[in-house]
Design a protein around this motif. Structure first.
Motif, mmCIF file in Angstrom:
data_model
loop_
_atom_site.group_PDB
_atom_site.id
_atom_site.type_symbol
_atom_site.label_atom_id
_atom_site.label_comp_id
_atom_site.label_asym_id
_atom_site.label_seq_id
_atom_site.Cartn_x
_atom_site.Cartn_y
_atom_site.Cartn_z
ATOM 1 N N SER A 163 0.515 -1.084 0.157
ATOM 2 C CA SER A 163 -0.391 0.531 0.370
ATOM 3 C C SER A 163 0.766 1.419 0.374
ATOM 4 N N GLU A 164 0.323 2.138 0.227
ATOM 5 C CA GLU A 164 0.953 4.063 -0.284
ATOM 6 C C GLU A 164 1.692 3.346 1.250
ATOM 7 N N LYS A 165 1.771 3.369 2.769
ATOM 8 C CA LYS A 165 3.052 3.318 3.506
ATOM 9 C C LYS A 165 4.342 2.556 3.149
ATOM 10 N N ASP A 166 4.186 1.381 2.035
ATOM 11 C CA ASP A 166 4.554 1.100 1.794
ATOM 12 C C ASP A 166 5.897 1.750 0.022
ATOM 13 N N GLY A 167 5.458 2.629 0.562
ATOM 14 C CA GLY A 167 5.975 3.782 -1.282
ATOM 15 C C GLY A 167 5.884 3.652 -2.235
ATOM 16 N N LEU A 168 4.074 2.562 -2.167
ATOM 17 C CA LEU A 168 3.514 3.446 -3.540
ATOM 18 C C LEU A 168 2.672 4.466 -3.738
ATOM 19 N N LYS A 169 3.313 4.515 -5.117
ATOM 20 C CA LYS A 169 2.827 6.493 -5.746
ATOM 21 C C LYS A 169 1.960 6.208 -6.971
ATOM 22 N N ASN A 170 0.607 5.945 -7.619
ATOM 23 C CA ASN A 170 0.586 6.162 -8.483
ATOM 24 C C ASN A 170 0.805 4.637 -9.080
ATOM 25 N N PRO A 171 1.073 3.604 -8.194
ATOM 26 C CA PRO A 171 2.101 2.367 -9.636
ATOM 27 C C PRO A 171 1.584 2.014 -10.635
ATOM 28 N N LYS A 172 1.541 1.502 -11.831
ATOM 29 C CA LYS A 172 2.075 1.669 -12.708
ATOM 30 C C LYS A 172 1.908 0.244 -13.702
ATOM 31 N N SER A 173 3.200 -0.398 -13.202
ATOM 32 C CA SER A 173 3.450 -1.139 -14.056
ATOM 33 C C SER A 173 4.360 -2.792 -13.009
ATOM 34 N N MET A 174 4.142 -3.464 -13.421
ATOM 35 C CA MET A 174 4.850 -4.909 -13.104
ATOM 36 C C MET A 174 5.151 -5.725 -13.480
ATOM 37 N N CYS A 175 6.175 -6.586 -12.871
ATOM 38 C CA CYS A 175 7.013 -8.086 -13.490
ATOM 39 C C CYS A 175 7.212 -8.392 -12.807
ATOM 40 N N PHE A 176 6.299 -10.193 -12.581
ATOM 41 C CA PHE A 176 6.901 -11.478 -11.712
ATOM 42 C C PHE A 176 8.308 -11.866 -12.978
ATOM 43 N N ASP A 177 8.918 -12.415 -12.148
ATOM 44 C CA ASP A 177 10.013 -12.840 -12.255
ATOM 45 C C ASP A 177 10.043 -15.095 -11.744
ATOM 46 N N ARG A 178 9.714 -15.241 -12.960
ATOM 47 C CA ARG A 178 8.882 -16.498 -12.390
ATOM 48 C C ARG A 178 10.075 -17.184 -12.256
ATOM 49 N N LYS A 179 11.598 -17.241 -13.103
ATOM 50 C CA LYS A 179 12.633 -18.091 -12.460
ATOM 51 C C LYS A 179 13.405 -17.557 -10.853
ATOM 52 N N ASN A 180 13.111 -16.767 -10.710
ATOM 53 C CA ASN A 180 14.181 -16.021 -9.540
ATOM 54 C C ASN A 180 13.172 -15.590 -8.779
ATOM 55 N N ASN A 181 11.704 -15.770 -8.986
ATOM 56 C CA ASN A 181 10.642 -15.302 -7.663
ATOM 57 C C ASN A 181 10.418 -13.946 -7.020
ATOM 58 N N LYS A 182 10.667 -13.221 -8.370
ATOM 59 C CA LYS A 182 11.019 -11.812 -7.633
ATOM 60 C C LYS A 182 9.602 -11.397 -7.954
ATOM 61 N N LEU A 183 9.483 -10.203 -7.991
ATOM 62 C CA LEU A 183 8.229 -8.920 -7.946
ATOM 63 C C LEU A 183 8.703 -7.104 -8.584
ATOM 64 N N LEU A 184 9.275 -6.766 -9.464
ATOM 65 C CA LEU A 184 9.406 -5.619 -9.416
ATOM 66 C C LEU A 184 7.830 -5.012 -9.648
ATOM 67 N N VAL A 185 7.715 -3.690 -8.736
ATOM 68 C CA VAL A 185 6.446 -2.845 -8.899
ATOM 69 C C VAL A 185 7.280 -1.617 -9.302
ATOM 70 N N ALA A 186 7.062 -0.580 -10.289
ATOM 71 C CA ALA A 186 7.186 0.949 -10.262
ATOM 72 C C ALA A 186 5.946 1.510 -10.234
ATOM 73 N N ASN A 187 6.323 2.953 -9.494
ATOM 74 C CA ASN A 187 5.412 3.586 -9.336
ATOM 75 C C ASN A 187 5.532 4.862 -10.846
ATOM 76 N N ILE A 188 4.386 5.043 -11.227
ATOM 77 C CA ILE A 188 4.935 6.145 -12.506
ATOM 78 C C ILE A 188 5.813 7.506 -12.392
ATOM 79 N N GLN A 189 6.102 7.531 -10.957
ATOM 80 C CA GLN A 189 7.517 8.455 -11.251
ATOM 81 C C GLN A 189 8.950 7.757 -10.268
ATOM 82 N N ASN A 190 9.772 7.932 -10.618
ATOM 83 C CA ASN A 190 11.037 7.984 -10.844
ATOM 84 C C ASN A 190 11.732 6.651 -9.896
ATOM 85 N N VAL A 191 10.978 5.864 -9.293
ATOM 86 C CA VAL A 191 10.578 4.679 -8.216
ATOM 87 C C VAL A 191 10.359 3.757 -8.900
ATOM 88 N N ALA A 192 11.061 2.484 -8.735
ATOM 89 C CA ALA A 192 10.661 1.011 -8.545
ATOM 90 C C ALA A 192 10.825 0.191 -7.362
#
Length: 563
Positions: free
Chosen positions: A527-556
């Protein structure tokens, strides 16, 4: 608005005192001098008002300054916004003319965070893009005029210098050349037809094996199935060897007939003995054959237990600077690099695993969504405005390999078995066959713009215009539909993990939700308390079990996912 009202303190003027204003209060709609500014800041009724220096406020365009912020009819503050009539209202407006309107909101709630809202950002980006595109079009048209003048001068010179008077001679040369052309074509066509005959025979055998396999699946005993598989595996191996022999040999070289004119044709027509030379050019076979061997291991694995979504644990491993604003999509490469597509600056940034910039691609348009094809090391890029093309970029060479015009807006995209499935907005869920670039509609339902799509096994996940998450098979048959509005506002990003659990980002609710494969349960993970500010995109790396979450501005954020 008169300049005197801006420059004179409104409170002092009311007391017949003429003192210059130093700040402007938009809520009080008047200027304040230094003394009144301090009283204004201390008063309970106005201490939370926003004030700006008069010098800065005067820099606003005259059209903005003339916008009245109080009701011109009743000379009272706006307190309500009527959605039905799309107008602000004071208290008396509500009772006199809007008492039957049901869609009304407190105006403070409507205007809250308006400068950081999606609508404000979209307009800002649209204006910048319109300006840039108009400049490009103007420069292109000017360059076109220049090239037309050059073309005309060149043609005038060529026409003036070229006087051809050898028609009869050319007819004879043409006849000789055509005979040579037909011989060359017939020779190569015969070779290709022989190969096609061999391929058709192998296709017939494979078709028979598929029919046998279907019957075995339905009626044969386990022992019969086991013994029959040996024969079918041998047929499959023979056909794979046949394909390899075609690829490795010269049989799949693409034959192309071309011709080159003799220089004498342009210089001295009467001395020409031959009109040209027929040459046969070959190039390597470059079509991609699907290799299912690497996928069979995944297909044969049996998932004995799907962990409950309540068991999911996220551990933040890295905070990444996405470089630039308006990040529209992101993806992870097998070597740990991260790719961000940035709509605002029309660039694609490739980030090293340590967070530093590797390189930047400039595709020549504003990129929307991206998908990395691991087998061919190609990056598929969609575009949402003006450019109705899907581009395929060779990451290794950093060059655009080809561009496919699909005739509509295109957003989220995935690839499987030589096909691109993409969000066609009002055109629905569409598919492009890479072998011939043909476009067809898979699901004829308008999709939500700016949203992703995801793929897992033979399931496609996308967001419809009513903001519902929908699952269908690769033939377009709808399987499930999930309602999201209760906990996700303006869903954008979608990705799926190894168990078929679907992750969705809420752009306006600033959170990430996960949905069980059957759609019966859901949970908010971030949620927002985790640093999310307009999260627009995500990608799950199924090989390494990693989740990438990108805000619309500057940080992922890069998370490690455990059950």
């Amino acid at each position: 608005m008169s300049s005197s009202k801006l420059t004179v303190c409104g409170v002092c003027e009311y007391r017949n005192i003429n003192k210059p204003s130093v700040v402007w209060c938009s809520e009080c709609n008047e200027g304040l001098c230094e003394e009144c500014k301090d009283h204004h800041a201390a008063s309970r009724g106005s201490r939370n008002h926003s004030i700006v220096p008069v010098s800065e406020y005067q820099n606003l365009p005259s059209g903005i300054l003339e916008i009245t912020q109080i009701c011109p009819t009743h000379d009272d503050k706006y307190v309500i916004f009527c959605k039905k009539h799309d107008t602000p209202c004071c208290r008396r407006c509500v009772t006199e003319t809007h008492n039957e309107c049901k869609e009304i909101d407190v105006i403070d709630d409507v205007i809250k965070n308006v400068k950081s809202s999606n609508a404000f950002l979209e307009i800002e980006h649209s204006l910048a893009e319109l300006s840039e595109n108009l400049q490009r079009i103007r420069e292109d048209r000017q360059e076109n005029i220049k090239s037309l003048i050059e073309n005309r001068a060149k043609i005038e010179k060529e026409v003036h210098q070229t006087r051809i008077s050898i028609n009869n001679h050319l007819d004879k040369l043409q006849e000789t050349l055509m005979k040579e052309l037909y011989v060359a074509e017939e020779k190569e066509s015969t070779k290709i037809k022989n190969i096609i005959t061999s391929i058709q025979e192998n296709e017939r055998k494979i078709s028979e094996s598929q029919t046998t396999f279907d019957k075995i699946k339905q009626h044969a005993s386990d022992l019969q199935t086991f013994l029959a598989l040996k024969h079918i595996q041998r047929d499959v191996m023979n056909n794979e060897q046949f394909l390899e022999s075609l690829k490795k040999g010269e049989k799949m070289n693409h034959a192309c007939i071309s011709w080159k004119t003799e220089n004498a044709v342009e210089i001295i027509p009467t001395t020409i003995k031959k009109m040209g030379i027929i040459t046969l050019d070959t190039r390597s076979y470059d079509a991609t054959l699907t290799n299912r061997k690497n996928k069979q291991a995944q297909i044969m694995m049996t998932i004995t237990h799907i962990p409950n979504i309540d068991d999911i644990k996220l551990t933040l491993r890295q905070t990444v600077n996405s470089i630039g604003s308006d990040v529209s999509d992101c993806t992870l490469l097998p070597d740990g690099r991260i790719i961000f597509s940035c709509f605002g600056n029309s660039k694609i940034h490739v980030i090293k695993p340590d967070g530093t910039l590797d390189f930047t691609l400039e595709p020549g348009f504003s990129p929307s969504h991206i998908f990395y094809i691991d087998e061919s090391q190609k990056l598929v890029v969609t575009s949402s405005l003006y450019n109705y093309c899907i581009s395929i970029i060779d990451i290794k060479n950093r060059k655009t390999e080809k561009s496919i015009n699909v005739g509509s807006h295109n957003y989220g995209i995935v690839h499987k078995d030589g096909k691109l499935f993409y969000n066609g907005y009002t055109h629905g869920l569409c598919v492009v066959k890479l072998e011939d670039n043909s476009v067809t509609k898979l699901v004829n339902v308008p999709l939500s713009p700016l949203s992703s799509i995801a793929i897992w096994l033979d399931n496609l996940y996308f967001i419809t215009k009513d903001r519902s998450l929908t699952c269908c098979d690769l033939q377009g048959g709808i399987k499930r539909k999930f309602k999201l509005e209760a906990y996700l506002k303006e869903p954008r990003g979608i990705t799926v993990d190894n168990y078929g659990r679907v992750y969705v980002s809420g752009f306006e609710s600033n959170n990430i939700g996960v949905i069980s494969p059957d759609g019966n349960t859901h949970r908010v993970l971030l949620s927002e308390k985790d640093g999310l500010k307009n999260p627009k995109s995500m990608c799950f790396d199924r090989k390494n079990n990693k989740l990438l979450v990108a805000n619309i501005q500057n940080v992922a954020f890069l998370y490690e996912v455990s059950r």
